[in-house]
Write an enzyme that holds these catalytic residues in place. Structure first.
Site, PDB file in Angstrom:
ATOM      1  N   ASP A   1      36.716  38.238  44.827  1.00 32.07           N
ATOM      2  CA  ASP A   1      35.429  38.825  45.181  1.00 32.07           C
ATOM      3  C   ASP A   1      34.457  38.728  44.004  1.00 32.07           C
ATOM      4  OD1 ASP A   1      36.598  39.563  47.568  1.00 32.07           O
ATOM      5  OD2 ASP A   1      37.123  41.575  46.855  1.00 32.07           O
TER       6      ASP A   1
HETATM    7  N1  URA Z   1      41.968  41.401  46.884  1.00 29.27           N
HETATM    8  C1  URA Z   1      40.715  41.898  46.937  1.00 29.27           C
HETATM    9  O1  URA Z   1      40.458  42.902  47.597  1.00 29.27           O
HETATM   10  N2  URA Z   1      39.753  41.263  46.238  1.00 29.27           N
HETATM   11  C2  URA Z   1      39.983  40.182  45.462  1.00 29.27           C
HETATM   12  O2  URA Z   1      39.058  39.664  44.822  1.00 29.27           O
HETATM   13  C3  URA Z   1      41.298  39.684  45.422  1.00 29.27           C
HETATM   14  C4  URA Z   1      42.275  40.313  46.133  1.00 29.27           C
END
Ligand code: URA
Length: 240
Positions: free
Chosen positions: A112
């Site tokens: 993310d």
């Molecule tokens: N899980 C998440 O919620 N976000 C990420 O960036 C990676 C794994």
């Protein structure tokens, strides 16, 4: 983009092109202008032939080791999107040098915008499949901070399995350790959308900070600052 046989001699303009230094014409121009050195010696003939794989070249003073396939590890900072066409934040691609971008490297799975840590990128589609396929069960380790205290009941639920809104099959963490009053180390073998955040929400908590520290056997190097990248020497460095 890639040479048909990286272990067979190829013309230096084709090698530069395959490494992402521009079109054939641009690469020939760089060579004729005396801006390319091969194994330390200047080369001005675009037709001069070399074996590409492992060849040390210098283009406009920039040293570069030729590789048939690009596989790199980036320390992803917060504030970057993994998408090629980002909507709100700059793309992680901007953190890589132009030759790698032109070779079409793509993230191996996504982190993310606000997640930091170890992100792999490659131009090898088969490798992306190998590393993201749920069947291969490559472990990823996440360090996370929460806004509510973590406890043994949450850890047990995460290890036993929680149901997320898009799939009736429970997902479970491969490993889960309490690392502080408001922090956990979670090991996952799947890579579902927002998986860590959704798993923590499913046990009544909320992730406020997320960092990926390991991918398979690879550990994010302590001396690799956010925004920096380095080469990874093949699949064996990741899966053993
Ligand atoms: N899980 C998440 O919620 N976000 C990420 O960036 C990676 C794994």
């Amino acid at each position: 983009m890639k040479p048909a046989r990286p272990d067979k001699p190829d013309s230096i303009d084709q090698i530069l092109f395959a490494q992402g230094f521009g079109t054939r014409r641009v690469c020939a121009g760089l060579i004729e202008a005396g801006l390319v050195r091969v194994q330390g010696a200047p080369v001005t003939d675009p037709a001069a032939r070399f074996v590409a794989d492992g060849l040390m070249i210098e283009v406009e003073g920039q040293p570069w080791q030729c590789r048939a396939q690009a596989l790199v590890l980036l320390h992803k900072p917060a504030g970057y999107e993994c998408s090629q066409k980002p909507s709100a934040w700059p793309s992680v691609m901007l953190l890589l040098p132009p030759p790698l971008r032109r070779r079409g490297v793509q993230p191996v799975g996504r982190l993310d915008q606000d997640t930091t840590g170890l992100l792999l990128l490659t131009d090898d589609g088969a490798l992306i499949h190998r590393l993201t396929s749920p069947k291969k069960q490559v472990p990823k380790v996440y360090e996370l901070r929460t806004d509510r205290p973590v406890d043994d009941a949450q850890v047990q639920c995460l290890l036993t399995g929680v149901v997320l809104d898009d799939d009736p099959q429970p997902v479970r963490a491969e490993g889960c350790e309490i690392t502080g009053t408001h922090s956990l180390r979670l090991t996952l073998v799947q890579g579902k959308y927002h998986q860590v955040k959704r798993m923590l929400a499913a046990v009544g908590n909320h992730v406020v900070g997320l960092h990926r520290s390991e991918f398979g056997r690879l550990v994010l190097p302590a001396d690799l600052a956010p925004g920096q990248w380095r080469w990874v020497e093949g699949l064996a460095a990741i899966t053993g």
